[in-house]
Design a protein around this motif. Structure first.
Motif: not given
Length: 307
Positions: A132, A134, A150-152, A171, A175
């Motif tokens: 992920g 973060q 956070s992104e998995q 990704i 964020l």
């Protein structure tokens, strides 16, 4: 907000691009100094420096951000926040405390797993199925800060560290606007890390050599995790002695034999348990090639043993 961006490699470029588009006032970009790069070892600026200068942003490239004059310059910027992505230098407390709201880092793992220098490579090498990105508040400890967002990210069976890093960079960049908006309004939730940490130590040259006695799944993960850099390698018998060859792409295959034995004419190699098929390789001093193109110019008969 008045922010500084601190980053160096290609992984950090999407984040800088996202922050430029978000409309924040980027008053400084920090990056590692220009270094020799490429086959000719020409001194070139980092990817982050290239983008920053293209966009007309002021760039600072101190050899060390620990030098008193460098710290004083950073403190004088009157920052609200600093956004850090793979900058490559440790930040002193005086630097961490300079921005009004703090320094924040985009990290390429699900902390506390894979704290440290090579989280993406280590995740692939370990055979992890997910990782992920973060954003965390930076502290003096190594990647020990509280998590803001956070992104998995799923690790695919054919991912190399390069393909995974490219996906994670995009990704992770997305964020930043959410994180900064929450930080600015004081509405961000900071979650302390929980669980036993693991450490993604820097890749050492000695560990790049392929150990064919390991199970095929581990050999495959090792190859993909070190691709394209530094590149997992083996030695093959050549007419004038052993030839070093990098394995850049592989997949687990069916087959049995002595570890390191070539099982067919298509670079299927026996491991301690099972086999792997190499699909992309690079002979020392030459360009990367598909297995088919490589075998047209390098004889590697069935039964040969790789070291």
């Amino acid at each position: 907000m008045r922010i500084a961006f601190m980053g160096t490699p290609e992984f950090a470029v999407p984040s800088l691009g996202e922050l430029i588009a978000s409309g924040h006032d980027i008053v400084a970009v920090y990056s590692q100094p220009p270094r020799p790069r490429g086959r000719g070892q020409t001194v070139k600026p980092s990817p982050v420096q290239v983008l920053a200068e293209t966009m007309g942003l002021p760039v600072f490239t101190p050899e060390s951000l620990k030098a008193p004059e460098a710290v004083e310059t950073f403190q004088s910027l009157d920052l609200d926040a600093a956004c850090v992505v793979a900058y490559g230098q440790i930040l002193l407390p005086a630097v961490l405390e300079a921005p009004r709201l703090g320094c924040f880092n985009l990290h390429g793992s699900l902390l506390p797993r894979w704290r440290g220098a090579a989280p993406i490579q280590r995740a692939v090498m370990a055979g992890d199925r997910e990782t992920g990105v973060q954003i965390m508040r930076m502290s003096e400890g190594l990647d020990e800060g509280a998590i803001l967002l956070s992104e998995q990210v799923t690790i695919r069976p054919d991912d190399t560290s390069a393909s995974l890093a490219e996906r994670m960079a995009t990704i992770g960049a997305g964020l930043w606007p959410r994180a900064l908006a929450a930080i600015e309004r004081g509405g961000v939730t900071e979650t302390p890390q929980a669980g036993e940490p693991t450490y993604a130590r820097k890749i050492k040259p000695a560990e790049a050599r392929i150990d064919w006695t390991r199970p095929a799944a581990q050999v495959d993960a090792h190859i993909r995790g070190l691709s394209p850099f530094p590149g997992a390698w083996f030695e093959a018998p050549g007419p004038d002695g052993p030839v070093r060859i990098k394995a850049l792409m592989s997949a687990v295959a069916q087959g049995t034999g002595a570890p390191g034995q070539v099982l067919d004419g298509g670079l299927q190699i026996a491991c301690g348990d099972g086999a792997v098929r190499l699909s992309r390789v690079q002979r020392e001093g030459r360009a990367a090639q598909s297995a088919e193109d490589f075998l047209r110019g390098f004889a590697l008969p069935t039964g040969a043993r790789l070291g």
